[in-house]
Structures are given as structure tokens and as C-alpha cells.
Scaffold this active site. Structure first.
Site, PDB file in Angstrom:
ATOM      1  N   CYS A   1      75.408  11.238  27.521  1.00 22.92           N
ATOM      2  CA  CYS A   1      76.622  11.434  28.323  1.00 22.92           C
ATOM      3  C   CYS A   1      77.763  10.554  27.831  1.00 22.92           C
ATOM      4  O   CYS A   1      78.916  10.804  28.150  1.00 22.92           O
ATOM      5  CB  CYS A   1      76.319  11.170  29.794  1.00 22.92           C
ATOM      6  SG  CYS A   1      75.508   9.599  30.068  1.00 22.92           S
TER       7      CYS A   1
ATOM      8  N   LYS B   1      61.326  11.776  40.312  1.00 16.95           N
ATOM      9  CA  LYS B   1      61.067  12.994  39.547  1.00 16.95           C
ATOM     10  C   LYS B   1      61.793  12.919  38.209  1.00 16.95           C
ATOM     11  O   LYS B   1      63.015  12.853  38.161  1.00 16.95           O
ATOM     12  CB  LYS B   1      61.570  14.229  40.307  1.00 16.95           C
ATOM     13  CG  LYS B   1      61.096  15.522  39.670  1.00 16.95           C
ATOM     14  CD  LYS B   1      61.797  16.749  40.212  1.00 16.95           C
ATOM     15  CE  LYS B   1      63.014  17.116  39.427  1.00 16.95           C
ATOM     16  NZ  LYS B   1      62.786  17.472  38.012  1.00 16.95           N
TER      17      LYS B   1
ATOM     18  N   GLU C   1      75.333   9.756  38.566  1.00 20.66           N
ATOM     19  CA  GLU C   1      75.869   9.556  37.210  1.00 20.66           C
ATOM     20  C   GLU C   1      75.826  10.907  36.529  1.00 20.66           C
ATOM     21  O   GLU C   1      74.755  11.446  36.266  1.00 20.66           O
ATOM     22  CB  GLU C   1      75.025   8.501  36.484  1.00 20.66           C
ATOM     23  CG  GLU C   1      75.769   7.869  35.327  1.00 20.66           C
ATOM     24  CD  GLU C   1      75.574   8.620  34.024  1.00 20.66           C
ATOM     25  OE1 GLU C   1      76.479   9.421  33.669  1.00 20.66           O
ATOM     26  OE2 GLU C   1      74.533   8.438  33.385  1.00 20.66           O
TER      27      GLU C   1
ATOM     28  N   GLU D   1      81.818  20.057  28.908  1.00 20.03           N
ATOM     29  CA  GLU D   1      80.754  19.243  28.301  1.00 20.03           C
ATOM     30  C   GLU D   1      79.800  20.146  27.521  1.00 20.03           C
ATOM     31  O   GLU D   1      79.174  21.042  28.096  1.00 20.03           O
ATOM     32  CB  GLU D   1      79.990  18.492  29.396  1.00 20.03           C
ATOM     33  CG  GLU D   1      79.032  17.475  28.803  1.00 20.03           C
ATOM     34  CD  GLU D   1      78.234  16.709  29.849  1.00 20.03           C
ATOM     35  OE1 GLU D   1      77.817  17.308  30.852  1.00 20.03           O
ATOM     36  OE2 GLU D   1      78.020  15.501  29.628  1.00 20.03           O
TER      37      GLU D   1
HETATM   38  O1  TXE Z   1      70.693  19.126  34.145  1.00 17.40           O
HETATM   39  P1  TXE Z   1      70.311  19.094  35.665  1.00 17.40           P
HETATM   40  P2  TXE Z   1      70.283  20.195  33.048  1.00 17.40           P
HETATM   41  C1  TXE Z   1      74.614  17.831  31.595  1.00 17.40           C
HETATM   42  C2  TXE Z   1      74.720  18.531  30.249  1.00 17.40           C
HETATM   43  C3  TXE Z   1      73.719  19.620  30.379  1.00 17.40           C
HETATM   44  C4  TXE Z   1      73.906  20.014  31.825  1.00 17.40           C
HETATM   45  C5  TXE Z   1      72.739  20.716  32.448  1.00 17.40           C
HETATM   46  O2  TXE Z   1      76.001  19.081  30.099  1.00 17.40           O
HETATM   47  O3  TXE Z   1      73.959  20.682  29.519  1.00 17.40           O
HETATM   48  O4  TXE Z   1      74.121  18.795  32.489  1.00 17.40           O
HETATM   49  O5  TXE Z   1      71.540  20.049  32.113  1.00 17.40           O
HETATM   50  C6  TXE Z   1      67.072  17.843  38.569  1.00 17.40           C
HETATM   51  N1  TXE Z   1      67.815  19.103  43.475  1.00 17.40           N
HETATM   52  N2  TXE Z   1      73.727  16.688  31.572  1.00 17.40           N
HETATM   53  O6  TXE Z   1      70.272  21.588  33.550  1.00 17.40           O
HETATM   54  O7  TXE Z   1      69.915  20.441  36.128  1.00 17.40           O
HETATM   55  C7  TXE Z   1      66.403  18.353  37.305  1.00 17.40           C
HETATM   56  O8  TXE Z   1      65.116  18.831  37.586  1.00 17.40           O
HETATM   57  C8  TXE Z   1      67.353  17.971  42.937  1.00 17.40           C
HETATM   58  C9  TXE Z   1      74.358  15.411  31.599  1.00 17.40           C
HETATM   59  O9  TXE Z   1      69.052  19.724  32.440  1.00 17.40           O
HETATM   60  O10 TXE Z   1      71.406  18.391  36.366  1.00 17.40           O
HETATM   61  C10 TXE Z   1      66.446  17.112  36.448  1.00 17.40           C
HETATM   62  O11 TXE Z   1      65.389  16.221  36.820  1.00 17.40           O
HETATM   63  N3  TXE Z   1      67.213  17.782  41.629  1.00 17.40           N
HETATM   64  C11 TXE Z   1      73.437  14.332  31.759  1.00 17.40           C
HETATM   65  C12 TXE Z   1      67.798  16.516  36.821  1.00 17.40           C
HETATM   66  O12 TXE Z   1      68.135  17.068  38.075  1.00 17.40           O
HETATM   67  C13 TXE Z   1      67.601  18.771  40.800  1.00 17.40           C
HETATM   68  C14 TXE Z   1      72.053  14.436  31.388  1.00 17.40           C
HETATM   69  C15 TXE Z   1      68.912  16.841  35.828  1.00 17.40           C
HETATM   70  O13 TXE Z   1      68.974  18.224  35.647  1.00 17.40           O
HETATM   71  C16 TXE Z   1      68.121  19.978  41.306  1.00 17.40           C
HETATM   72  C17 TXE Z   1      71.532  15.784  31.427  1.00 17.40           C
HETATM   73  C18 TXE Z   1      68.213  20.132  42.713  1.00 17.40           C
HETATM   74  N4  TXE Z   1      68.673  21.252  43.302  1.00 17.40           N
HETATM   75  C19 TXE Z   1      72.381  16.835  31.489  1.00 17.40           C
HETATM   76  N5  TXE Z   1      68.425  20.774  40.262  1.00 17.40           N
HETATM   77  C20 TXE Z   1      73.925  12.932  31.813  1.00 17.40           C
HETATM   78  N6  TXE Z   1      74.800  12.616  32.756  1.00 17.40           N
HETATM   79  O14 TXE Z   1      73.492  12.112  31.035  1.00 17.40           O
HETATM   80  C21 TXE Z   1      68.111  20.103  39.139  1.00 17.40           C
HETATM   81  N7  TXE Z   1      67.592  18.891  39.465  1.00 17.40           N
END
Ligand code: TXE
Length: 479
Positions: free
Chosen positions: A282, A173, A248, A383
Site C-alpha cells: 500500500c 482472520k 488501514e 489503486e
Molecule cells: O482486499 P479485501 P482484496 C487493495 C488493493 C486490492 C484491493 C482488493 O487495491 O486490489 O484492495 O483486495 C477481509 N468483512 N488492498 O479483495 O477484500 C478479507 O477476507 C470482514 C490494499 O484482497 O479488502 C481479507 O482478510 N472482512 C491493501 C481482508 O478483508 C472482510 C492490502 C482484505 O481483503 C470482508 C490488500 C467483510 N465483508 C488489498 N470482506 C493494503 N491497504 O495494504 C473482505 N474481508
């Protein structure tokens, strides 16, 4: 346009006919719909993967390698189309997608297509006991890959390529915010001859589609990149089912600058490590610590360079900073700028939204440099994940080490110095999965990649990724 799920080599509407809007961050318009896939869609993807696993896991290394390399070549041949789609979905400059995101996605397939042919296991002779042990590295079965929006195809393929190279079948996904290039990848996989069912892509929200993947009892491994809170949630859901996890997560990385560094090189790279991809990486060095003797000079030179960055439409060739990924994310970053002001930080430059002519509803923000009074203020600890960095001076090596390590995250750290002893000492002591010295984001795909503390568990990259996507089984034969 309508994006659909890629299951068993075909494109399908979601069973419940439930759709969400897809926005173009450069102008704030809705330009498509994506499925908000249900548990049933995920189940169909799982069934396709499960029924393909027996044959795919028995495919020779040469054949798997040939298909992965073919996917890589087709991505390269479609560079323009993919780069434009990535930019439209994410807001990043097309030039960046063309020079970094899509070439790297192609490299991921080529790298793991080659790596799998070199992936060996150990044998141990039990001398004196007339026995020999050898270790089999067997694919896990059906694995889940969940990726974020900041480097959409780059990170999606960073998981999928090693998973399928190792002989697994995948339910994947992409982020609901940036689904486009993952959708286009389905066509490429068909063209490359990837057998139907090896890769299945379901689109939707984390709370519905993502949740169905992590809760699935027979998807036995999850590779996830995203926010720390989501990572913690996944760990909690996965623990009772003993799923293998690679997480990660976020970062709040120090960029430590000593007076003896190569100044011009440091300055150029620090602009990049602060603001590349609108600061939404990140690995960005969002906390800049500068040795007191060059602090004032650095501030002047750095701010002058940052003011020279052009915020503009992602398609303009001279744009350095494109749009942030969403209105919601723009609001979050702006809130942090207000928090900084409330905490007595000084805005050295930036801090405001930018109206780009003709694209007034896009999500643009000036690159922002905040001088913070202490290292423990919120903007130095949490962050932000946008075009915002903090700067502050330090006096001694030990002082800066303490400040650098005094955050909950531990993904990467950058060090600028020409002193060998200091390099060795600091690299050993910095709490991070990756330390760069006199460079930033120089990535060799053979090296381990991942974080410590709240930045996650597990390592991706090279044989680490192939180890994650396989189970080791030891066979002991007495002769
Ligand atoms: O990330 P999410 P978001 C950090 C950055 C950002 C914050 C939130 O600080 O502001 O995270 O970003 C999926 N079960 N990073 O809200 O929600 C979601 O659909 C399974 C750091 O966009 O963590 C997406 O595909 N999956 C970072 C993925 O998780 C779930 C990069 C990431 O979304 C889920 C991005 C669940 N219950 C944001 N809930 C990095 N490490 O590079 C969400 N997802």
C-alpha cells in the site's frame, strides 16, 4: 495439506466442513484447503477469547512481555520455514520473505513485548480543588484483527502483537488467499507458552468469516488492513454497535523527484518503491512526478533499470519480481494496463505477462512503466496494486503539490530534494499520513502509521497501537 482453525490453543476443522482451495501463485496449482469458517466457528473463537480474558488481562506486564519476546525468538529460529511458506502462498521472492516479512513479524512481537513495559498513563492534579485525576488504560476485551494478503504475517502480527500485549484476547482472520503463516503461528504461540484462548485464528472468506467477526456484537474493536471498499463496508456494519475501528486502507502514493536530489540514490530507491513485492504494497510510490529539467534523463535511466529486473520463480535467488498473488489479481492489473492504453498512455516498458519456464501457469507480469498524458487519467487515480507505475513531468512546486493531492487516497508520499525550505513546505502540505524525504519505507516501529482521506482512519504503531487497543478511564479523587 489442510489448514485448520486455531481455537483455544487447539487445531479444529470448521464445523460445517466447508473448505476452499489454496493456490500457489508461482505455478497456479492448488496445494491445500482452508476452512471457510462459519458464524459458529467465529462464535467458538469468541467464547475461547472471552473466557481467557479475565486471567490474561490480569497477567503482569513482565509475563506478557516475556511471552511476546519468546514468540519473536521462535519466529526467528523458524525463519527459513516461515519464509518458504510465505513465498509459496503469496508468490513473493523467498529472499524478500526472508529479509523483510518474517524478520518484521518477529520484530512486531519483540517491539510490543518491550513497549508494553513502557506504556504509562497520565495524572492531573486539579490545583485549588483538592482533587487528583489519574487515567487507567484498560484492555477492551475481545478484539478482532483482519489482515490482507500482500504482507501476510507482517501485517497479521502488526495487529495481534499490540492487541495481546495490551491485555486483550483476539479473534483474528488472515486473508483467505494467504493463510499459511498465520496457521503456522498457532504452533509457535503454543510453544512460547501463550495461554490457550488469548489468540484464536479463524480462516475463511471475507464475506462469511470476516463478516461474522465484524457483525459480532461483543467484539468491540476491529483492526483492519485491506481495500478501501471493504473498509467502508466494515465502518457501516460497525457504526450501529459503536465498535472502535482502525482502518488501514489503500494508497495511490506520489513519488516526487526534484532535480536537486541525490540522483543515483533516488534512482535505486525508486525502482524499489515502485516494484518491491510486485508493487503490492500500500506504500508503493505508484505515481512518479519528475521535475521537467531531468525528466528525459530520468525516463531513460529508470526504464533501463526496470528492464534489468528479473521476473522469475520466487525460489530463484536472482528473482526480483515473483508472481502476483492470484489469477484474479493478475487479471485486474492487466485490465488497468489496457485502460491506460485506451487513455493514450505510452507503455515505456513492460505491459505483458511473462511465461516462466517450468511454471507456465504462474501469475507473472513484467514490471510496467506508463507515461501518462494527464494526472487525472484512471491509472493515475485508482489503486492498481501491482507492478505498474506512471510517470509524468512537472514544472513548479505548486503544480506538483496540486497533482499529488488530487487523489482520493492519502497514505504516504515520497519527496526527493536537498532543499530544506522546500522539504518543510511540501511535507506540511502533502495530504498523507506518512511523508518520506530522500528515502522510502524506512520504518521505525515507534512512529504513527496510517492514512488520511480514503486511506483510512486511526493510527497503528508505537503507543498509538496500544492506545487503540485500550480504553482510557479517568478516575477523579477529591481529597
Ligand atoms: O482486499 P479485501 P482484496 C487493495 C488493493 C486490492 C484491493 C482488493 O487495491 O486490489 O484492495 O483486495 C477481509 N468483512 N488492498 O479483495 O477484500 C478479507 O477476507 C470482514 C490494499 O484482497 O479488502 C481479507 O482478510 N472482512 C491493501 C481482508 O478483508 C472482510 C492490502 C482484505 O481483503 C470482508 C490488500 C467483510 N465483508 C488489498 N470482506 C493494503 N491497504 O495494504 C473482505 N474481508
Amino acid at each position: 495439506m489442510k489448514i485448520t482453525n486455531y481455537i483455544n490453543g487447539n487445531f479444529h476443522n470448521p464445523i460445517e466442513d466447508n473448505w476452499i482451495d489454496n493456490y500457489n501463485p508461482s505455478d497456479g496449482t492448488v496445494y491445500g484447503q482452508i476452512p471457510n469458517s462459519s458464524k459458529e466457528d467465529v462464535e467458538n473463537a469468541y467464547i475461547a477469547a472471552k473466557s481467557t480474558f479475565p486471567s490474561w488481562s490480569q497477567t503482569t506486564f513482565e509475563e506478557r512481555s516475556r511471552i511476546l519476546i519468546k514468540i519473536s525468538e521462535l519466529l526467528e529460529a523458524n525463519l527459513e520455514r516461515f519464509a518458504e511458506a510465505e513465498s509459496k502462498d503469496n508468490g513473493k521472492p523467498v529472499s524478500l520473505a526472508k529479509s523483510v516479512d518474517i524478520p518484521r513479524a518477529a520484530s512486531n512481537f519483540r517491539f510490543f513485548g518491550n513497549a508494553i513495559t513502557q506504556f504509562t498513563s497520565e495524572s492531573h492534579e486539579s490545583v485549588g480543588q483538592d482533587a487528583i485525576n489519574y487515567t487507567l488504560r484498560q484492555p477492551i476485551g475481545v478484539v478482532g484483527c483482519i489482515s490482507p494478503w500482500n504482507l501476510p504475517l507482517y501485517l497479521f502480527t502488526w495487529k495481534i502483537a499490540p492487541a495481546i500485549a495490551a491485555g486483550n484476547c483476539v479473534v483474528a482472520k488472515p486473508s483467505e488467499v494467504t493463510p499459511m503463516t498465520a496457521y503456522l503461528l498457532g504452533e509457535i504461540c503454543n510453544e512460547a507458552g501463550l495461554p490457550k484462548g488469548v489468540l484464536n485464528i479463524v480462516h475463511g472468506l471475507g464475506s462469511t468469516t470476516g463478516q461474522a467477526i465484524i457483525e459480532h456484537p461483543d467484539i468491540k474493536a476491529i483492526s483492519f488492513t485491506g481495500g478501501t471498499a471493504t473498509g467502508a463496508h466494515i465502518a457501516k456494519v460497525a457504526a450501529p454497535m459503536f465498535k472502535k475501528l482502525s482502518l488501514e486502507l489503500g494508497g495511490k502514493n506520489p513519488n516526487i523527484i526534484f532535480a536537486d536530489c541525490d540522483y543515483e540514490d533516488m534512482l535505486q530507491t525508486t525502482v524499489r518503491s515502485s516494484f518491491a513485492n510486485q508493487g503490492q504494497i500500500c506504500l508503493c510510490g505508484s505515481r512518479i512526478f519528475v521535475e521537467a529539467s531531468i525528466y528525459d534523463k530520468f525516463k531513460t535511466d529508470f526504464v533501463a533499470k526496470v528492464k534489468g529486473l528479473k521476473v522469475g520463480h520466487p525460489s530463484d535467488t536472482d528473482t526480483n519480481i515473483g508472481a502476483l498473488v492470484s489469477q484474479q489479481h493478475l487479471n485486474k492489473v492487466k485490465d488497468y494496463i489496457q485502460i491506460a492504453k485506451d487513455e493514450n498512455a505510452t507503455v515505456l516498458c513492460g505491459g505483458n505477462e511473462v511465461i516462466v519456464k517450468g511454471f507456465e501457469h504462474g501469475y507473472y507480469l513484467e514490471p510496467t512503466v506508463l507515461e501518462v498524458p494527464t494526472d487525472d487519467c484512471r491509472v493515475n487515480q485508482e489503486e492498481i496494486f501491482g507492478p505498474v507505475v506512471t510517470v509524468m513531468p512537472f514544472n513548479t512546486e505548486n503544480d506538483v503539490l496540486q497533482m499529488a493531492n488530487k487523489v482520493k487516497y492519502g497514505l504516504s508520499a515520497t519527496l526527493w530534494t536537498n532543499d530544506l525550505k522546500r522539504t518543510m513546505h511540501m511535507s506540511n502540505k502533502l495530504q498523507a499520513g506518512i511523508v518520506w524525504v530522500n528515502t522510502w519505507m524506512l520504518r521505525d516501529l515507534r512512529t504513527p502509521f496510517g492514512g488520511v482521506k480514503d486511506s483510512g482512519v486511526g493510527r497503528e504503531g508505537g503507543f498509538e497501537a496500544l492506545r487503540f487497543f485500550t480504553e482510557a478511564k479517568n478516575v477523579c479523587i477529591k481529597y
